[in-house]
Structure formats: structure tokens, C-alpha cells
Design an enzyme around this catalytic site. Structure first.
Site, PDB file in Angstrom:
ATOM      1  N   HIS A 191       0.862  -1.187   0.000  1.00  0.00           N
ATOM      2  CA  HIS A 191       0.000   0.000   0.000  1.00  0.00           C
ATOM      3  C   HIS A 191       0.897   1.235   0.000  1.00  0.00           C
ATOM      4  O   HIS A 191       1.494   1.575  -1.007  1.00  0.00           O
ATOM      5  CB  HIS A 191      -0.931  -0.047   1.213  1.00  0.00           C
TER       6      HIS A 191
ATOM      7  N   HIS B 225      -2.196  -1.355 -10.633  1.00  0.00           N
ATOM      8  CA  HIS B 225      -3.130  -0.847  -9.639  1.00  0.00           C
ATOM      9  C   HIS B 225      -4.389  -1.696  -9.675  1.00  0.00           C
ATOM     10  O   HIS B 225      -4.815  -2.144 -10.741  1.00  0.00           O
ATOM     11  CB  HIS B 225      -3.471   0.624  -9.927  1.00  0.00           C
TER      12      HIS B 225
ATOM     13  N   ASP C 268       2.713   5.934  -7.035  1.00  0.00           N
ATOM     14  CA  ASP C 268       3.928   5.775  -6.233  1.00  0.00           C
ATOM     15  C   ASP C 268       5.201   5.686  -7.076  1.00  0.00           C
ATOM     16  O   ASP C 268       6.302   5.757  -6.524  1.00  0.00           O
ATOM     17  CB  ASP C 268       3.818   4.519  -5.363  1.00  0.00           C
TER      18      ASP C 268
END
Length: 385
Positions: free
Chosen positions: A223, A263, A318
Site C-alpha cells: 500500500h 493498480h 507511487d
């Protein structure tokens, strides 16, 4: 016992609440906060406090509303000494998010009279956003062996945070980049951390305990920890000329996971990643060592998209955000980048908690399908073989 009943692994595609906060179109790569696209928000030069207000109150603030809201947030900058002590008693090598958890848990322990109340929930949340800034400042400064410091009111939440964290006046470029990062990480519907927090507050536990639960979920590498994992991957490659060999050896032949790619919701390029990429390019251009990391990232991105794009696997938020944090001046250590993620996401967490408790309150209590042995007779220990 045979597995005769269906389960939803990872709760994938299970809807657990209604929301007015965030909508995602994973096929088209669209992310909207309260109906506003993140691209428009960033392009318009919005301050993070405006988006905080949007999440808590449902509309963008007027100038007067924003001034009053900022005053409430800034009250939270003055955290109690016992919260700072909860951080500074931990080893400096501790995980930054675990330190945040300790500090927020200390807040939960002290707030014995907390009650959910429509008239006060949003003020509590706004003040907690300020407290999260002070907590994160002190987590960072403890890790860096710097004395405790509290944020001071300034023109923006991002500026107050950076000034206190670094102990100097942040540059406009740093403030703008931090402001954008805060906005982009504000919310993303109900990922693992938000869901964990919702489970906690569905018991009518307090706001701070919900945040602590959310932090525990965010701490994991699948995460919030992905930004640091992506940077570690770039560091391992070391040079843009080595990208192709590393990719073939580790990803194609080694079957390793390409960090920062893929994702659960997006099947195309994450719109937040596009914005982070642009900021990373701009900021890193003035820092040769960081720009080298950016060059590795973009070259690796090309190989990744060629290999996995047809499967709907693209860079997520990210992938480039760590380069932005690095360009601002935050080092890659102690899971600091995930703590910065939490600084942003505390707004979204609390907005979801309030929405759920005020409008949809029901204890979250799922079931499990038993697949163990059928009925067995207990055998005393002396008779077992």
C-alpha cells in the site's frame, strides 16, 4: 471440507459504502474529488487547504470560509508534550509510520470523552489535520536527530510543514511540489487503509483510533510503502545504461515485481502519476543525482509499459512520487515517504469516517467460509498419538 461457496478475495469489487468524496474511472484514468478532476485542481493552483475543506464540507470554500478553516487547522499545530514524548522515546531507527501510529494512539488514549457529533466532527477532523502535520514534523526531526519543533502558521499548510520539518524557510518550488503531493494523495476511495479505519470507526471507536488503524494498513509495502520500494529499485539499477539488462534479468527472467507499476482499480495510466512525473522532471533538473534517478525511472517506465501495458499494467502514483519527495529534500529512510503519504491521506480518512458514521452507520462484520475438518471428538492429551 471442499470450498463450495464463493468468497471475494481481497474484497475486490465489493462496495462497502456510498460516497460523495471521490470517484475513479479505472479504464479511462479519471480521478475526481467531489466532481472536480485532479488535473483541473492542480492546474488551477489550488491550495491543499481548499481540498481539505472540500472533503470535510462538500464544497470549495469562500475566502472567508478558508480563513476560518485555516485557523482551526492551525490550532492543531500545538500538540501536547506527551505526544512528542511518545515519538522521541522511540529509537531513531524506527519506522516513521509506526512512530505516527504511536503518536496518534497517544492522542486516542487522552481523548476519553470523544463522541461522534455532526456539530463538531468536522472541527475535530480539521484540528487533527493540523496535529498530523505537527506529528509528522516531529517524526521526521527525531529520525534526523534534530530537536522537537512545532509548525507555525504561514501562508499554507505545505509551507508550515516544510519550514518546521527542515528548520529553514522552504523555497516556492518546494512548497508548490509539497502542496501538489498533499492534494494528489488526499483520497482514493476505499483502499486498504481507509477500509481498515472504517472497520474501526464502525464500532463507534473514536476518530484517532480509526486513524491509527488506517496507519497500520498503510504501513505495508503493498500500500503506502510502494513509493520507497520504487526508489530502492531505481537505486539498485544505479545507471540509465543498466536499465535494459536489469529489467530483463529481474523482471522478465527473474519474475520479480516491477514496483510502482499496476493498480487494483486503474487499467491505464494513473492520472496522479502523470502529474508527479511532470513535477519530478522539473525539480530533479536542478539536482544532478536526483535527475539521474529520474532518468532511470523514465527509461524503466518505457520497458515496463512495452511489456505490461497490453495487460492494463501502467505506472501508479507511487512510481514517481518518491522522486518528488527526494527532490524536495526528504531522504530515503525509515519509511519517511509513506509517512508523507499519511500526512496527505489523513484528510480522506477522516472524511470517509464522518460520511460513514453520520449517514451509513452499521457495524462492519463480514463472514468467513469454513473449509476446515468436519466435526471431531476431543481426545485428552495423554491419549493422543
Amino acid at each position: 471440507m471442499p470450498e463450495t461457496e464463493e468468497i471475494s478475495k481481497g474484497l475486490e469489487d465489493v462496495n462497502i459504502k456510498w460516497t460523495r468524496l471521490t470517484t475513479i474511472d479505472g479504464n479511462k484514468g479519471i480521478l475526481r474529488y467531489g466532481g472536480y478532476s485532479v488535473e483541473d485542481i492542480i492546474a488551477s493552483g489550488a491550495q491543499d487547504e481548499e481540498i481539505q475543506y472540500l472533503f470535510l464540507y462538500g464544497n470549495l470554500p469562500t475566502e472567508q470560509e478558508l480563513r476560518k478553516y485555516k485557523e482551526t487547522v492551525q490550532k492543531g499545530y500545538k500538540i501536547p508534550d506527551f505526544v512528542i514524548n511518545a515519538i522521541r522515546q522511540l529509537p531513531r531507527e524506527s519506522d516513521a509510520v509506526a512512530m505516527q501510529m504511536a503518536a496518534v494512539a497517544a492522542m486516542a488514549a487522552s481523548e476519553t470523552k470523544f463522541k461522534w457529533n455532526k456539530d463538531t466532527d468536522r472541527d475535530v477532523a480539521a484540528e487533527m489535520i493540523g496535529r498530523m502535520s505537527a506529528i509528522t514534523v516531529n517524526v521526521y526531526r527525531h529520525i534526523m536527530n534534530m530537536p522537537a519543533e512545532l509548525p507555525k502558521p504561514s501562508d499554507s499548510y505545505a509551507e508550515s510543514f516544510l519550514n518546521a520539518a527542515f528548520g529553514r524557510k522552504a523555497t516556492k518550488e518546494e512548497i508548490d511540489a509539497m502542496n501538489t503531493a498533499l492534494i494528489l494523495y488526499t483520497d482514493h476511495e476505499v483502499p486498504a487503509s481507509t477500509t481498515a479505519g472504517l472497520v474501526a470507526v464502525s464500532t463507534l471507536s473514536d476518530m484517532y483510533s480509526g486513524i491509527t488503524a488506517a496507519l497500520a494498513a498503510l504501513k505495508g509495502p503493498l500500500h503506502g510503502g510502494a513509493a520507497e520500494a520504487a526508489i530502492a529499485q531505481f537505486d539498485e539499477i544505479k545507471d540509465p545504461a543498466m536499465v535494459e539488462k536489469w529489467f530483463n534479468d529481474n523482471i522478465i527472467n527473474g519474475k520479480k515485481r516491477l514496483m510502482g507499476f499496476g493498480h487494483r482499480v486503474y487499467k491505464t495510466y494513473d492520472p496522479r502519476a502523470k502529474i508527479f512525473k511532470g513535477i519530478a522532471e522539473k525539480l530533479s533538473s536542478k539536482k544532478p543525482e536526483v535527475h539521474k534517478v529520474y532518468e532511470i525511472a523514465t527509461k524503466l517506465e518505457d520497458f515496463g509499459i512495452k511489456a505490461f501495458g497490453s495487460k492494463g499494467i501502467y505506472p501508479n502514483t507511487d512510481y514517481f512520487s518518491g522522486i518528488v519527495y527526494m527532490s524536495i529534500g526528504f531522504p530515503l529512510r525509515n519509511n519517511i515517504y509513506t509517512a508523507l503519504f499519511a500526512l496527505s491521506r489523513v484528510t480522506g480518512w477522516q472524511a470517509h469516517f464522518i460520511e460513514y458514521v453520520e449517514e451509513q452507520q452499521r457495524l462492519i462484520r463480514p463472514r468467513a467460509v469454513y473449509v476446515g475438518p468436519a466435526e471431531r471428538k476431543y481426545v485428552p492429551i495423554a491419549e493422543r498419538k
